[in-house]
Design a protein around this motif. Structure first.
Motif, mmCIF file in Angstrom:
data_model
loop_
_atom_site.group_PDB
_atom_site.id
_atom_site.type_symbol
_atom_site.label_atom_id
_atom_site.label_comp_id
_atom_site.label_asym_id
_atom_site.label_seq_id
_atom_site.Cartn_x
_atom_site.Cartn_y
_atom_site.Cartn_z
ATOM 1 N N VAL A 20 -65.342 75.743 52.489
ATOM 2 C CA VAL A 20 -65.260 76.725 51.398
ATOM 3 C C VAL A 20 -64.687 76.076 50.135
ATOM 4 O O VAL A 20 -65.226 76.243 49.031
ATOM 5 C CB VAL A 20 -64.405 77.933 51.815
ATOM 6 N N ALA A 21 -63.605 75.319 50.311
ATOM 7 C CA ALA A 21 -62.947 74.723 49.152
ATOM 8 C C ALA A 21 -63.860 73.737 48.427
ATOM 9 O O ALA A 21 -64.004 73.781 47.196
ATOM 10 C CB ALA A 21 -61.658 74.019 49.591
ATOM 11 N N PHE A 22 -64.500 72.835 49.164
ATOM 12 C CA PHE A 22 -65.328 71.829 48.512
ATOM 13 C C PHE A 22 -66.651 72.404 48.006
ATOM 14 O O PHE A 22 -67.218 71.891 47.042
ATOM 15 C CB PHE A 22 -65.567 70.655 49.453
ATOM 16 N N ALA A 23 -67.159 73.464 48.650
ATOM 17 C CA ALA A 23 -68.339 74.134 48.096
ATOM 18 C C ALA A 23 -68.006 74.734 46.734
ATOM 19 O O ALA A 23 -68.810 74.676 45.793
ATOM 20 C CB ALA A 23 -68.826 75.219 49.050
ATOM 21 N N MET A 24 -66.798 75.283 46.614
ATOM 22 C CA MET A 24 -66.364 75.810 45.327
ATOM 23 C C MET A 24 -66.226 74.692 44.301
ATOM 24 O O MET A 24 -66.668 74.833 43.151
ATOM 25 C CB MET A 24 -65.030 76.538 45.495
ATOM 26 N N VAL A 25 -65.655 73.564 44.720
ATOM 27 C CA VAL A 25 -65.467 72.439 43.800
ATOM 28 C C VAL A 25 -66.815 71.932 43.282
ATOM 29 O O VAL A 25 -67.004 71.755 42.071
ATOM 30 C CB VAL A 25 -64.703 71.295 44.503
ATOM 31 N N GLY A 26 -67.750 71.685 44.197
ATOM 32 C CA GLY A 26 -69.056 71.189 43.780
ATOM 33 C C GLY A 26 -69.792 72.166 42.885
ATOM 34 O O GLY A 26 -70.421 71.776 41.899
ATOM 35 N N SER A 27 -69.692 73.447 43.213
ATOM 36 C CA SER A 27 -70.356 74.469 42.407
ATOM 37 C C SER A 27 -69.756 74.560 41.008
ATOM 38 O O SER A 27 -70.484 74.716 40.010
ATOM 39 C CB SER A 27 -70.265 75.824 43.102
ATOM 40 N N LEU A 28 -68.438 74.463 40.926
ATOM 41 C CA LEU A 28 -67.785 74.530 39.619
ATOM 42 C C LEU A 28 -68.096 73.300 38.773
ATOM 43 O O LEU A 28 -68.257 73.394 37.551
ATOM 44 C CB LEU A 28 -66.274 74.691 39.801
ATOM 45 N N LYS A 29 -68.194 72.129 39.419
ATOM 46 C CA LYS A 29 -68.614 70.934 38.686
ATOM 47 C C LYS A 29 -70.030 71.117 38.143
ATOM 48 O O LYS A 29 -70.325 70.748 37.001
ATOM 49 C CB LYS A 29 -68.586 69.708 39.610
ATOM 50 N N ALA A 30 -70.906 71.696 38.951
ATOM 51 C CA ALA A 30 -72.283 71.922 38.516
ATOM 52 C C ALA A 30 -72.343 72.935 37.379
ATOM 53 O O ALA A 30 -73.100 72.770 36.413
ATOM 54 C CB ALA A 30 -73.118 72.405 39.696
ATOM 55 N N ALA A 31 -71.543 73.989 37.479
ATOM 56 C CA ALA A 31 -71.505 74.984 36.413
ATOM 57 C C ALA A 31 -70.994 74.369 35.122
ATOM 58 O O ALA A 31 -71.503 74.665 34.031
ATOM 59 C CB ALA A 31 -70.627 76.159 36.830
ATOM 60 N N ASP A 32 -69.989 73.504 35.231
ATOM 61 C CA ASP A 32 -69.454 72.831 34.052
ATOM 62 C C ASP A 32 -70.503 71.932 33.402
ATOM 63 O O ASP A 32 -70.488 71.737 32.187
ATOM 64 C CB ASP A 32 -68.233 72.008 34.441
ATOM 65 N N ALA A 33 -71.411 71.392 34.222
ATOM 66 C CA ALA A 33 -72.482 70.530 33.708
ATOM 67 C C ALA A 33 -73.703 71.334 33.272
ATOM 68 O O ALA A 33 -74.752 70.753 32.953
ATOM 69 C CB ALA A 33 -72.884 69.523 34.780
#
Length: 208
Positions: A20-33
């Protein structure tokens, strides 16, 4: 080569937390990009599953994500949470607590799962520490590569070091007779504490 029954509950808990934590991290990085929704989902799932896949391949077993749909479903839950949260935040996300906090939690949880799997596979002390570290940083590194960034683990930021310390603590604790479940919890606690302290105090490893 699954974790022993006494450690299985801790492994399952840490695995879910890490996914859950790393899925959130990857998704937020993608949203930032500024990736679209599909890109956000792909990067979130890859970040969540990447480290565990590397871990399982290295010890010669079929990755958990390919054996059942559970890991993918949990990762998609993390993606959905990140999408909901990202819509409430303005500005860059990379340095926002919304990303840094789950990143530290995921780092700690996956370091523990890597150490447990390394222990159950009968790896050497170096192998246990290496597997803990690779599990913790693997998914995030793959995500950074896809986003054309130098992986954070290769920069001077104090990132992989907590995972190394956690893996070493796990091996030391287990080698003196501490139950693997307790050793895994100690590993996760140390990684989380050191990572949060590094963020708070701005610790960096020296560069040449």
């Amino acid at each position: 080569m699954a974790p022993a029954p006494e450690a299985g509950g801790v492994f399952a808990l840490m695995n879910v937390v890490g996914l859950v934590a790393f899925a959130m991290v990857g998704s937020l990085k993608a949203a930032d990009a500024d990736l679209d929704l599909f890109g956000v989902a792909v990067l979130g799932v890859l970040t969540a599953l990447g480290g565990g896949t590397v871990r399982d391949v290295l010890v010669g077993r079929v990755p958990g994500a390919l054996r059942s749909t559970g890991d993918v479903a949990v990762a998609l839950l993390g993606v959905a949470l990140a999408v909901l949260l990202a819509r409430r935040v303005r500005g860059r996300l990379l340095d926002h607590p919304l990303l840094l906090a789950p990143d530290a939690v995921g780092l700690a949880a996956f370091a523990a799962t890597g150490a447990l799997v390394g222990h159950e596979a009968g790896l050497s002390p170096f192998g246990v520490v290496a597997l803990a570290t690779l599990t913790a940083v693997g998914g995030g590194s793959l995500a950074d590569v896809l986003l054309s960034r130098v992986p954070v683990v290769l920069r001077e930021e104090f990132y992989a070091t907590p995972a190394v310390l956690g893996g070493a603590l796990f091996w030391l604790a287990e080698s003196v007779g501490v139950d693997p479940s307790a050793a895994a919890l100690g590993c996760a606690g140390l990684v989380l504490g050191v990572r949060l302290l590094a963020l708070r105090r701005g610790w960096d490893l020296p560069s040449p």
